[in-house]
Write an enzyme that holds these catalytic residues in place. Structure first.
Site, PDB file in Angstrom:
ATOM      1  N   SER A 484      54.626  72.352  20.129  1.00 53.38           N
ATOM      2  CA  SER A 484      55.057  71.815  18.664  1.00 53.38           C
ATOM      3  C   SER A 484      56.060  70.660  18.939  1.00 53.38           C
ATOM      4  O   SER A 484      56.147  69.667  18.728  1.00 53.38           O
ATOM      5  CB  SER A 484      55.357  72.606  17.555  1.00 53.38           C
ATOM      6  OG  SER A 484      56.311  73.485  17.876  1.00 53.38           O
ATOM      7  N   ASP A 485      57.172  71.528  19.510  1.00 54.49           N
ATOM      8  CA  ASP A 485      58.570  70.675  19.746  1.00 54.49           C
ATOM      9  C   ASP A 485      58.504  69.840  20.835  1.00 54.49           C
ATOM     10  O   ASP A 485      59.104  68.547  20.908  1.00 54.49           O
ATOM     11  CB  ASP A 485      59.916  71.503  19.734  1.00 54.49           C
ATOM     12  CG  ASP A 485      59.758  72.560  20.977  1.00 54.49           C
ATOM     13  OD1 ASP A 485      58.692  72.907  21.595  1.00 54.49           O
ATOM     14  OD2 ASP A 485      60.867  73.258  21.091  1.00 54.49           O
ATOM     15  N   CYS A 486      57.761  69.928  21.896  1.00 55.09           N
ATOM     16  CA  CYS A 486      57.467  69.097  23.049  1.00 55.09           C
ATOM     17  C   CYS A 486      56.693  68.033  22.533  1.00 55.09           C
ATOM     18  O   CYS A 486      57.074  66.517  23.029  1.00 55.09           O
ATOM     19  CB  CYS A 486      56.837  69.833  24.233  1.00 55.09           C
ATOM     20  SG  CYS A 486      57.579  71.078  24.912  1.00 55.09           S
TER      21      CYS A 486
END
Length: 759
Positions: A484-486
């Protein structure tokens, strides 16, 4: 001579790739390249200095890569170093010179494919698994040259603590898990029981003094069992039959955090088979060296639940001990004999099918280093001559990294996409875009090539996989696991680059591919508004009661995190500025829910706990940045006001911030020893306060922090490597070598443009 090779491997028939190996980084020893006397002297000095100071500075500075790049990409112009005295004002000109010095240097260590290579080591328990697996399969000497072995031994000796033991990670106190596995590694690499100038003996003495190897953690027990230096009856059950349970049950492995299930998948295969490798003279010797009583006298049933107090971060609840005892005494005997054995065979077959699916869809890189070597071992156990085993072998090199402290195994096959996405944001923040256009152009190309373009094949539900089309991974597209954060940081970097003329940074990403990325982000929001890492949270936090890993906390399910939630908000707000009508209502609703979640999980002192960086400064940076992106401000949001008060209360006398990794373990803010500042913590705090409008209220804390960063810069424009700044599973630290450059550049860039120039 050692050389770092980038994006190579197309000539190897046993390597598979989706994008011509872009991002692959492998250290190779080339005996035909001797190197200049100057280079050899630099390398030897770096090694000697590390060893000499290893108890004071436990973290390497990634100097071997830097020495190589200084020859390949010499800096055209090293500007004079800037210092700012306590009595002096920080001027825009001094900040600009500092930034140009930093960017000149940082551009010189960018690889040709556009990413920044670097050390992603830190944990001490990873390389032993590789060495044990290679030893069992008979591939140790084929895969590891004498030079590899020498550098691995260097690393193990360098990171031995004064007391003779080894820690869970390079900065940690000695543990049984680290000590036994590192000791075994040295012995399998060919070191005798009394070699290493007494270091091997000191390691053995630490182990015996602390109760012997029966007190190793469950993961260590498993590794020793497959090696033949411990009995399977001394393990708590790892039944592969878990994979045959109905998915509706909360305890089904498919509902667990992917890293957890992907480690216990091959472990359960090996346990189900009770596999033991060849009993060699070294293994027989280890049976004598590792225990306080003769091997044949050990009470293996009692050993099942033994764990050294030094290792006990997450003690087993009583419920868990009862569960394991029941399975061990009553269920396992049934499954080991006919007719129950038929169920065991079916479970083992199911497990190996899932292992092959994971291998094939990561091009045999696997999600991480632990399951990488376990999966490889399982493929060999299934068929020593299999194509699967042969495809595993060349991908081992993707995990090995070399620095002046020796050769280590990394926590992933690198942090390529993650670091590059952050680096782009840092460089753009400086507003020196035209000057560093070529650097941004290469990074832009790299990020575009790292996007995952397809979902995994087959029925995703059957394989317990989330969608991945449009996502960005942490490392490379060949690795391919969506995060998600990548994905969010990839979107953020591309949205910034889309605002810059294409003549400078290259063509932007096709809109449809951006839509795919946004779709992945939206798909990863939990019902409570938070964002987990790889997949939605699929079960309940009470599952932590069956967490068998004494060393790690919060590993059983994929929890929502402030970092992932904040990154998602930031990505979606930056995206909708350029595409306001695309999924407008879904994005609006997502951001509102995410912001509420972040406010809800804020700690009463105003901080957020960071789960992937050290620690409260990291979490609070994401907390503030996410809320500001969601439209909140210091004036209208008490959460931001409390967060600013928290950060300001932690500023050190030197003007910076310095947080110890102990914060992660204790969940209480802990300063570095001596109240020292750290360039990375300082940068995170600066970025937080600038975003929260500190400059309009009182810029003095920002001026003090900027002075610290400017004065910390080294003569060549680099920033110093200080204490470790990454963490996972609450208790294990990990290296992010690029952070020392990325975040000071980013903080000073924002400071120059939003504080000094704005005033």
């Amino acid at each position: 001579m050692w050389k770092l090779r980038i994006a190579e491997g197309s000539g190897n028939p046993w390597l598979r790739t989706t994008n011509d190996h872009i991002g692959r980084q492998v250290w190779e020893f080339d005996s035909s390249k001797i190197g200049s006397p100057e280079e050899l002297s630099q390398i030897e000095n770096a090694r000697q200095n590390f060893t000499k100071n290893r108890f004071i500075h436990k973290h390497s500075s990634d100097l071997l890569m830097r020495i190589q790049f200084s020859k390949e990409n010499p800096i055209c112009e090293v500007l004079p170093q800037v210092k700012v005295k306590e009595s002096e004002q920080v001027t825009e000109e001094k900040v600009k010179i500092t930034l140009r010095r930093a960017l000149n240097y940082y551009s010189s260590i960018q690889a040709d494919d556009g990413h920044w290579p670097g050390d992603y080591g830190g944990p001490m328990f990873l390389m032993p698994g590789l060495i044990i697996a290679l030893s069992i399969t008979g591939a140790l000497n084929a895969i590891l040259s004498e030079e590899h072995k020498r550098e691995m031994c260097r690393y193990l000796y360098n990171h031995q603590n004064r007391d003779g033991g080894w820690g869970l990670h390079i900065e940690g106190p000695s543990t049984m898990f680290g000590s036994v596995l590192c000791y075994v590694s040295l012995r399998l690499l060919g070191e005798g029981p009394n070699e290493g100038e007494g270091a091997v003996e000191r390691g053995r003495n630490w182990i015996l003094k602390h109760g012997g190897a029966t007190a190793i953690t469950s993961w260590g027990k498993m590794w020793l069992s497959v090696l033949g230096a411990y009995e399977w009856s001394g393990n708590n059950p790892l039944p592969p039959e878990m994979w045959l349970l109905p998915y509706i049950l909360p305890v089904h492995p498919g509902r667990m955090w992917c890293h957890c299930r992907m480690v216990y998948l091959p472990m359960s295969y090996l346990y189900g088979k009770r596999f033991v490798g060849p009993i060699t003279p070294t293994v027989l010797s280890l049976r004598k060296e590792l225990y306080t009583v003769p091997y044949h006298e050990i009470d293996w049933n009692q050993a099942r639940n033994q764990c050294a107090k030094e290792d006990l971060y997450y003690p087993h609840p009583m419920l868990q001990d009862v569960l394991w005892a029941t399975l061990h005494k009553f269920v396992e005997p049934i499954l080991m004999h006919w007719p129950g054995k038929r169920l065991r065979e079916k479970a083992i077959q199911t497990a190996i099918e899932h292992i092959h699916y994971e291998d094939e869809n990561t091009r045999y890189i696997c999600i991480g280093p632990v399951n990488k070597v376990l999966n490889m071992l399982c493929c060999w156990v299934e068929d020593p001559n299999s194509e699967a085993f042969k495809l595993h072998l060349p991908r081992l090199y993707d995990y090995l990294w070399l620095a002046e402290d020796g050769m280590k195994m990394q926590g992933y096959n690198g942090s390529q996409l993650w670091d590059t996405a952050f680096a782009v944001q840092a460089i753009v923040s400086t507003n020196l875009i035209e000057e560093y256009g070529p650097t941004l152009k290469k990074a832009h190309s790299f990020i575009k090539k790292m996007q995952v373009l397809e979902n995994c094949p087959g029925d995703l539900n059957f394989w317990y996989r989330h969608i991945s089309k449009g996502a960005w991974p942490f490392s490379t597209a060949d690795h391919g696991w969506p995060i998600s954060d990548c994905t969010a940081e990839g979107i953020k970097a591309l949205m910034l680059l889309s605002k810059i003329p294409s003549e400078i940074v290259g063509e932007g990403l096709n809109a449809n591919r951006l839509y795919d990325a946004v779709n992945v982000v939206l798909s990863l929001q939990n019902g409570d508004g938070g964002f987990p890492t790889y997949e939605l949270s699929r079960s309940y936090s009470w599952l932590e009661f069956i967490n068998p890993a004494e060393t790690f906390g919060d590993i059983v399910i994929d929890y929502p995190y402030v970092e992932c939630t904040s990154a998602a908000i930031q990505a979606l707000t930056s995206f909708r500025k350029s595409y306001p009508e695309h999924q407008r209502e879904e994005i609006e609703c997502c951001i509102k829910k995410a912001a509420k979640f972040m406010e809800k999980i804020q700690i009463s002192d105003g901080s957020w706990y960071g789960s992937w960086g050290v620690c409260f400064t990291y979490g609070t940076w994401f907390g503030i940045k996410g809320l500001v992106a969601a439209g909140k401000s210091f004036g209208n949001c008490s959460s931001i006001r409390k967060a600013c008060d928290f950060l300001l209360s932690k500023q050190c006398p030197s003007g910076g911030w310095g947080e110890s990794y102990l914060s992660c373990q204790k969940k209480v803010y802990s300063n570095l020893e001596g109240d020292r500042s750290h360039v990375v913590n300082t940068a995170w705090a600066m970025l937080s306060l600038i975003d929260a409008g500190q400059a309009e209220r009182d810029p003095t804390p920002l001026h003090r922090a900027a002075r610290y960063l400017i004065n910390a810069q080294m003569e060549n424009g680099d920033f110093p490597q200080q204490e470790i700044m990454g963490v996972f599973n609450r208790n294990c630290m990990i290296t992010y070598a690029a952070y020392r450059d990325i975040f000071p550049i980013w903080a000073l860039g924002e400071y120059r443009c939003r504080v000094l120039k704005a005033s």
